[in-house]
Structures are given as structure tokens and as C-alpha cells.
Design a protein around this motif. Sequence first.
Motif, PDB file in Angstrom:
ATOM      1  N   GLN A 282       0.834  -1.196   0.000  1.00 24.09           N
ATOM      2  CA  GLN A 282       0.000   0.000   0.000  1.00 24.09           C
ATOM      3  C   GLN A 282       0.875   1.254   0.000  1.00 24.09           C
ATOM      4  N   GLU A 283       0.241   2.416  -0.153  1.00 29.09           N
ATOM      5  CA  GLU A 283       0.960   3.683  -0.201  1.00 29.09           C
ATOM      6  C   GLU A 283       1.611   4.007   1.132  1.00 29.09           C
ATOM      7  N   LEU A 284       2.699   4.776   1.056  1.00 31.55           N
ATOM      8  CA  LEU A 284       3.385   5.260   2.238  1.00 31.55           C
ATOM      9  C   LEU A 284       3.185   6.764   2.347  1.00 31.55           C
ATOM     10  N   GLU A 285       3.047   7.234   3.571  1.00 35.61           N
ATOM     11  CA  GLU A 285       2.903   8.664   3.838  1.00 35.61           C
ATOM     12  C   GLU A 285       4.223   9.168   4.418  1.00 35.61           C
ATOM     13  N   LEU A 286       4.713  10.282   3.890  1.00 35.56           N
ATOM     14  CA  LEU A 286       6.000  10.835   4.297  1.00 35.56           C
ATOM     15  C   LEU A 286       5.830  11.872   5.402  1.00 35.56           C
TER      16      LEU A 286
END
Length: 63
Positions: A16-20
Motif C-alpha cells: 500500500q501507499e506510504l505517507e512521508l
Amino acid sequence: MKQSLMDIICCPLDKQELELDATETDDEEVITGTLTCTECGETYPIEDGIPNLLPPDMRDVEA
């Protein structure tokens, strides 16, 4: 780590997407911070511009 990498990297556990969350940057370069999976919530550190995307059980434990 270049911020443009956010377009191609994903959580190694569930893809899944990663948040920075960048705590130190230099222009487009992230020096320190955290990547957090938007699905499972696992966090991955960024230290000295290098993201550590190893699953938690494969990372070296610091004393």
C-alpha cells in the motif's frame, strides 16, 4: 531520499501507499523522517537520506 521516490515506493508488507513525515529536508532531498503505511500503519525510518524499508522483524535492533 528524493521526495519523487514517493511515486514508486510502497509498503513492503502489504504493497500500500506510504505517507512521508519529513523532519529534515534539503530542497527535494529528505534527510531524516518517517514513512508510514496508510493501510497497516507500520513505520519505516529515513536516516541520513536512506529509507529503511525492511520489514520490522528483519531490522537491526539498536541498543
